[in-house]
Write a protein that holds these residues in place. Structure first.
Motif, PDB file in Angstrom:
ATOM      1  N   SER A 182      30.830  17.930 133.922  1.00 10.03           N
ATOM      2  CA  SER A 182      32.295  17.943 134.006  1.00 10.03           C
ATOM      3  C   SER A 182      32.949  18.286 132.662  1.00 10.03           C
ATOM      4  O   SER A 182      34.171  18.341 132.564  1.00 10.03           O
ATOM      5  N   ASP A 191      35.756  17.792 139.777  1.00 12.49           N
ATOM      6  CA  ASP A 191      36.972  18.495 139.379  1.00 12.49           C
ATOM      7  C   ASP A 191      36.656  19.424 138.212  1.00 12.49           C
ATOM      8  O   ASP A 191      37.325  19.428 137.170  1.00 12.49           O
ATOM      9  N   LYS A 220      32.536   6.593 142.372  1.00  9.89           N
ATOM     10  CA  LYS A 220      33.417   6.456 143.537  1.00  9.89           C
ATOM     11  C   LYS A 220      33.613   7.771 144.270  1.00  9.89           C
ATOM     12  O   LYS A 220      33.815   7.801 145.483  1.00  9.89           O
ATOM     13  N   TYR A 221      33.530   8.887 143.534  1.00 10.78           N
ATOM     14  CA  TYR A 221      33.785  10.193 144.136  1.00 10.78           C
ATOM     15  C   TYR A 221      32.523  11.030 144.320  1.00 10.78           C
ATOM     16  O   TYR A 221      32.606  12.220 144.587  1.00 10.78           O
ATOM     17  N   GLN A 222      31.358  10.396 144.192  1.00  7.35           N
ATOM     18  CA  GLN A 222      30.126  11.128 144.493  1.00  7.35           C
ATOM     19  C   GLN A 222      30.095  11.486 145.978  1.00  7.35           C
ATOM     20  O   GLN A 222      30.484  10.682 146.827  1.00  7.35           O
ATOM     21  N   LYS A 223      29.601  12.687 146.256  1.00  9.36           N
ATOM     22  CA  LYS A 223      29.599  13.183 147.632  1.00  9.36           C
ATOM     23  C   LYS A 223      28.225  13.104 148.302  1.00  9.36           C
ATOM     24  O   LYS A 223      28.132  13.166 149.517  1.00  9.36           O
ATOM     25  N   ASP A 237      34.567  20.042 143.562  1.00 10.34           N
ATOM     26  CA  ASP A 237      35.707  19.119 143.607  1.00 10.34           C
ATOM     27  C   ASP A 237      35.300  17.679 143.347  1.00 10.34           C
ATOM     28  O   ASP A 237      36.130  16.836 142.995  1.00 10.34           O
ATOM     29  N   GLU A 238      34.009  17.364 143.478  1.00  7.24           N
ATOM     30  CA  GLU A 238      33.510  16.016 143.154  1.00  7.24           C
ATOM     31  C   GLU A 238      33.726  15.703 141.679  1.00  7.24           C
ATOM     32  O   GLU A 238      34.060  14.575 141.305  1.00  7.24           O
ATOM     33  N   GLU A 254      33.842  -0.358 147.405  1.00  3.60           N
ATOM     34  CA  GLU A 254      34.390   0.914 146.946  1.00  3.60           C
ATOM     35  C   GLU A 254      33.323   1.993 146.778  1.00  3.60           C
ATOM     36  O   GLU A 254      33.643   3.179 146.612  1.00  3.60           O
ATOM     37  N   PRO A 274      30.924   4.782 147.820  1.00  2.00           N
ATOM     38  CA  PRO A 274      30.984   5.656 149.006  1.00  2.00           C
ATOM     39  C   PRO A 274      29.921   5.316 150.037  1.00  2.00           C
ATOM     40  O   PRO A 274      28.823   4.851 149.695  1.00  2.00           O
ATOM     41  N   HIS A 320      34.502   5.382 138.158  1.00  2.00           N
ATOM     42  CA  HIS A 320      35.360   6.377 138.816  1.00  2.00           C
ATOM     43  C   HIS A 320      34.518   7.558 139.285  1.00  2.00           C
ATOM     44  O   HIS A 320      34.710   8.072 140.403  1.00  2.00           O
ATOM     45  N   LEU A 321      33.568   7.982 138.458  1.00  2.00           N
ATOM     46  CA  LEU A 321      32.682   9.079 138.828  1.00  2.00           C
ATOM     47  C   LEU A 321      31.851   8.726 140.057  1.00  2.00           C
ATOM     48  O   LEU A 321      31.703   9.528 140.990  1.00  2.00           O
TER      49      LEU A 321
END
Length: 533
Positions: free
Chosen positions: A134, A461, A152-155, A458-459, A104, A106, A149-150
């Motif tokens: 955030s 929000d 998982k959405y790192q860009k 958006d990473e 999971e 990235p 969760h944070l």
């Protein structure tokens, strides 16, 4: 044995070190303030084990050897030991791609290995700063679920894995998950079955429920406007932090490094191995342990800071000597205190303190100015009589020492600066080990209204409103948290918040309009907020 060693041992045996240590902590020996628990281990013998001050001011509970502290980042060495145990069993290879076990995570286009996580060379952003961006505060309840969760959405990464060292709690949280996946046990169960129980550490556990009842739990405090205030602690960051324990239990842990009752030779070899970057350079960080020296003696240590807790384990392995200091007030400098304690026992073996270097040819004003190294690296030097102060955003100011013409050190930052001059003899550039900065001129005053607008990431929000107020640029972020921005170069500003000390604005070369800004900190580089929400 050498003559110096025998002489040193004789001096130690005839020195009232206990009384000297008592003197160090005399100001904390009170029933009206927080304090510390202190333990000293020397060649297998407990030489000093005392509590000073209060574990809980509201209920007048003193600190003792069984008071349970959150030891913050000192927790990392326990997670690293678990990784070494599993690697020794052949459960994985340290150079395996972490995504083999955590799919999971990235795909950043670069392989992140287990070794990268261990040595803080993964490039992964550090979750405390990212959560703060955030809108979260560090006194909020922060769970492993939220941290993962944070991630998982790192860009993006701070850098290509293996090329740099940057301390990242995130990496150790992922190691905790890896331990669960490979062992088939919960992280807490694995740690208890394979480390705490075998060592008899009966008062030690990782917090995964902030509402649990913990007998002997210490409350932490900070100073605010001259008054003591409690600090909330709802953190459950397994692997990186959140280990609750006592000096009594930690003595058993430290003794194992000398006795090696738990862990094979291979495991202990891993624990004592420093990391290397991809260019072959050795870094000071090892398996949750920092390798260094103090006055000529080899040291292995780690400190922790969280929610008013300040903690340190400092070892001198060649002398089988260790100091453990656990404190519950945010002002405590536990590593400094541990070094002072060690000096009372090991002074005879230590080098003399460095002599002052003559400063007759040193003109501090020659070096004053702003040096921009890029990303989060901005330093401001100011002259103060015959010395210099190094200012590091957001609020740190530390003294610099002359070590030669055009060469300065700031020991508190572990920073060495060298300078170059132009043909007229004027200082124009500054250098760290790998970075170069041009000495900035006075910035052109930017039209601040041009920078106004809503900027969004958006990473996370999250969005920030940049606006002008009383001729000052202001940022208003999540939860209405507001801070000011002060211009240091043409499009670069600094703030007084720890999670975004350096903010840079960017212009489109085609339209000459502002396109985005980046928020930068030491552990999180170039977090992009695009203009237009």
């Amino acid at each position: 044995m050498t003559y110096r060693f025998l002489l040193g041992l004789l001096l130690v045996l005839n020195t009232p070190a206990h009384a000297q240590v008592e003197h160090i902590f005399r100001s904390w020996k009170t029933d009206t303030s927080p304090g510390v628990a202190v333990a000293v281990l020397y060649r297998g013998q407990v030489e000093h084990h005392e509590g000073y001050g209060m574990a809980n001011l509201e209920h007048a509970i003193p600190i003792t050897s069984t008071s349970v502290f959150d030891i913050a980042s000192v927790s990392k060495q326990f997670c690293a030991f678990a990784i070494a145990l599993l690697a020794d069993e052949g459960k994985f290879n340290l150079d395996d791609d972490v995504r083999n076990y955590l799919p999971e995570l990235p795909n950043f286009g670069e392989v992140i290995t287990i070794r990268h996580l261990i040595y803080h060379t993964s490039g992964l952003r550090d979750w405390p700063g990212m959560l703060a961006l955030s809108g979260r505060t560090m006194e909020d309840v922060i769970s492993m679920h939220e941290i993962l969760h944070l991630v998982k959405y790192q860009k993006a990464l701070n850098f290509i894995p293996g090329t740099q060292y940057s301390y990242s709690n995130t990496g150790y949280n992922l190691l905790a998950v890896l331990i669960e996946r490979v062992s088939g046990q919960s992280f807490q169960s694995f740690m208890n079955d394979h480390i705490f129980a075998p060592l008899g550490m009966t008062q030690t556990h990782f917090q995964d429920d902030h509402t649990e009842i913990v007998p002997g739990r210490v409350i932490s405090y900070t100073g605010q406007s001259g008054e003591l205030r409690r600090v909330g602690n709802g953190l459950m960051a397994l692997g990186s932090s959140s280990l609750h324990t006592t000096t009594e239990d930690l003595l058993k842990w430290v003794q194992n490094f000398d006795e090696k009752k738990l862990g094979s030779t291979t495991v202990h070899s891993m624990m004592n191995t420093q990391g290397k970057l991809s260019d072959g350079a050795t870094i000071s960080y090892g398996f949750g342990l920092i390798h260094g020296t103090h006055r000529g003696l080899k040291t292995i240590s780690h400190s922790g800071e969280w929610a008013g807790f300040r903690t340190t384990i400092l070892r001198f392995p060649d002398h089988q000597f260790a100091v453990i200091i656990l404190g519950n007030h945010s002002s405590l400098r536990t590593l400094f205190l541990a070094e002072r304690v060690a000096q009372h026992y090991l002074e005879a073996f230590m080098d003399s303190p460095p002599a002052d270097i003559p400063t007759s040819e040193f003109l501090p004003s020659e070096y004053e100015g702003i040096y921009d190294f890029g990303k989060s690296q901005i330093l401001r030097l100011t002259a103060e009589k015959t010395s210099l102060l190094v200012h590091l955003p957001p609020t740190m100011s530390v003294p610099a020492q002359l070590v030669g013409l055009d060469s300065l050190i700031a020991p508190a930052l572990n920073l060495t600066l060298t300078f170059s001059r132009n043909t007229h003899g004027k200082v124009t550039r500054a250098f760290t080990k790998k970075l170069e900065a041009v000495r900035s001129q006075a910035p052109q005053m930017t039209d601040l209204f041009r920078l106004e607008g809503c900027y969004e990431n958006d990473e996370l929000d999250a969005s920030y409103l940049i606006h002008v107020q009383n001729n000052l640029l202001m940022a208003t972020g999540p939860r209405g948290r507001e801070f000011s921005l002060n211009q240091v170069t043409d499009m670069t500003f600094i703030s007084n918040v720890w999670y975004a000390p350096v903010i840079r604005f960017f212009i489109s070369p085609d339209t000459q309009t502002i396109t985005h800004l980046t928020m930068n900190s030491t552990r999180n580089h170039e977090v992009i907020f695009k203009k237009g929400c």
